[in-house]
Design an enzyme around this catalytic site. Structure first.
Site, short mmCIF file in Angstrom:
data_model
loop_
_atom_site.label_atom_id
_atom_site.label_comp_id
_atom_site.label_asym_id
_atom_site.label_seq_id
_atom_site.Cartn_x
_atom_site.Cartn_y
_atom_site.Cartn_z
N ASP A 1 0.82 -1.20 0.00
CA ASP A 1 0.00 0.00 0.00
C ASP A 1 0.87 1.26 0.00
O ASP A 1 1.94 1.29 0.62
CB ASP A 1 -0.90 0.01 1.24
CG ASP A 1 -2.06 0.96 1.11
OD1 ASP A 1 -2.31 1.44 -0.01
OD2 ASP A 1 -2.72 1.22 2.13
N ASN B 1 -9.99 -2.33 -7.15
CA ASN B 1 -9.13 -1.43 -7.92
C ASN B 1 -9.67 -1.16 -9.32
O ASN B 1 -9.24 -0.20 -9.97
CB ASN B 1 -7.72 -1.99 -8.03
CG ASN B 1 -6.97 -1.97 -6.72
OD1 ASN B 1 -6.04 -2.74 -6.49
ND2 ASN B 1 -7.36 -1.08 -5.80
#
Length: 314
Positions: A33, A81
Site C-alpha cells: 500500500d 481497484n
C-alpha cells in the site's frame, strides 16, 4: 551529511535486527500500500509510484529468500481497484505485463527455482495481462523451491463464496456428502494450486487493516500481522526484518500460552488424556520462562496412563 548518518544508522539497525532473528515464517503475504500517495508526495502521478513500488517488490523477493521464507504472496490488484480511473489502471496493467515477463525470464528466478503463480479472478483482467500471467506460470511451472503468488483481480470473500457455491452444487448433485466436507474440501476449490497457510501479513502505508486478503489462509491460521507507516516504495530491509521479528514474538507467545494451558489442565484431565497433555508440556517446556518450567520428571506418566506424583498448582 544527514543522509549519510541516516544510512549509517539504518545499516547498523539492520545488523541488530538480523542478529535478533532466529527463524523465519514459511509464508509471508504483503499488502503493498502507498504507491500512489508516495508519487503524489513527490509531485508525480500514480504510474511513477507503481514503478517505484515494483523495485521494492524485487528487493523483498530477495530478502525473503535470504532469511528462508518459502512462499511470498503479493496483493498487486484487488477487485475494488477496477473502480480507479481507466488511464491509471491501463498503465498499471502495462507495468504488470512488463514485470511478469521480466520475472519469468530473469536468471535469478530460474537459478532459485521460483514458481510464479497468479491467484484471483484472472479472467477479469485485459487479455494482454492474462497472456503475461500464462507466460510467467508456464516458464516457471516446474519450480517449487520458492513460490511467488501474485494476487490479481483478487477478493478474499469472493473466493470463499465461489468455493462454497461449488461445494453446494456438488452436494445438491449427490456428488458429495455433507459429512465429507472438511478443510481440504474448501481449499481444493479456492485456487488451482495449493497455497500454504499464511504465517505473517505485512501492510505498508499506515492503514491497520488486512483488506480481505487471504482470509482462509491467514485468519484461519491466526497469522501475525505487521503494520508499518512507510509507503511501499520506501519499505526497507529494516522494516522487513521488524515484520519477521513480530512473527517470532507471536510464535513465542503462542508456544508459552500452549505450555501454560497444558500445565494448568494436567490436574483436571482424565487418565486417557494425560499422555497427550504431557506431550504438549514436553513440546513447549522451553518456551516458558525458566521459573515456570516443570522438571522433566515432574509429571511422569505411568504405563496405564495414570499421572504419577502430585499435579502442579495453577
Amino acid at each position: 551529511m544527514k543522509r549519510w548518518l541516516r544510512q549509517r544508522a539504518d545499516a547498523i539497525y539492520e545488523r541488530v535486527l538480523s542478529r535478533e532473528i532466529s527463524g523465519a515464517p514459511t509464508h509471508v503475504a504483503v499488502i503493498q500500500d502507498g504507491n500512489r500517495r508516495y508519487a503524489r508526495r513527490r509531485g508525480g502521478d500514480a504510474p511513477e509510484g507503481h514503478r517505484a513500488g515494483a523495485q521494492t517488490t524485487e528487493r523483498v523477493l530477495e530478502w525473503c529468500q535470504d532469511v528462508g521464507v518459502e512462499e511470498l504472496t503479493l496483493y498487486a490488484f484487488s477487485t475494488e481497484n477496477f473502480e480507479r480511473p481507466d488511464e491509471e489502471n491501463e498503465e498499471l496493467f502495462d507495468l504488470l505485463c512488463e514485470k511478469l515477463r521480466e520475472f519469468a525470464d530473469a536468471d535469478r528466478v530460474h537459478e532459485n527455482e521460483v514458481g510464479i503463480r497468479a491467484i484471483g479472478e484472472i479472467e477479469m483482467l485485459p487479455e494482454r495481462v492474462q497472456e503475461a500471467v500464462d507466460y510467467a506460470e508456464r516458464r516457471t511451472s516446474d519450480y517449487d523451491r520458492f513460490v511467488l503468488n501474485i494476487a490479481l483481480a483478487y477478493g478474499g470473500r469472493s473466493r470463499l463464496l465461489e468455493a462454497a457455491r461449488d461445494v453446494a452444487t456438488e452436494v445438491d448433485a449427490g456428488e458429495l456428502e455433507p459429512e465429507e466436507i472438511d478443510v481440504e474440501t474448501i481449499e481444493r476449490r479456492l485456487y488451482d494450486q495449493p497455497v500454504r497457510d499464511v504465517d505473517l501479513i505485512i501492510r505498508t502505508g499506515g492503514d491497520e487493516r488486512t483488506s480481505n486478503f487471504l482470509p482462509w489462509h491467514a485468519n484461519g491460521n491466526e497469522a501475525a500481522v505487521f503494520f508499518c507507516t512507510p509507503y511501499w516504495p520506501e519499505f526497507s530491509k529494516a522494516d522487513f526484518l521488524r515484520g519477521i521479528r513480530t512473527y517470532e514474538h507471536r510464535e513465542e507467545s503462542w508456544r508459552r500460552t500452549r505450555a501454560r494451558r497444558a500445565l494448568a489442565l494436567l490436574g483436571a484431565l482424565s487418565d486417557t488424556e494425560l499422555p497427550e497433555a504431557r506431550s504438549v508440556v514436553d513440546r513447549f517446556r522451553d518456551s516458558l520462562p525458566t521459573g515456570e518450567r516443570p522438571a522433566e520428571d515432574e509429571f511422569p506418566v505411568g504405563e496405564d496412563g495414570d499421572l504419577e506424583g502430585e499435579p502442579i498448582a495453577d
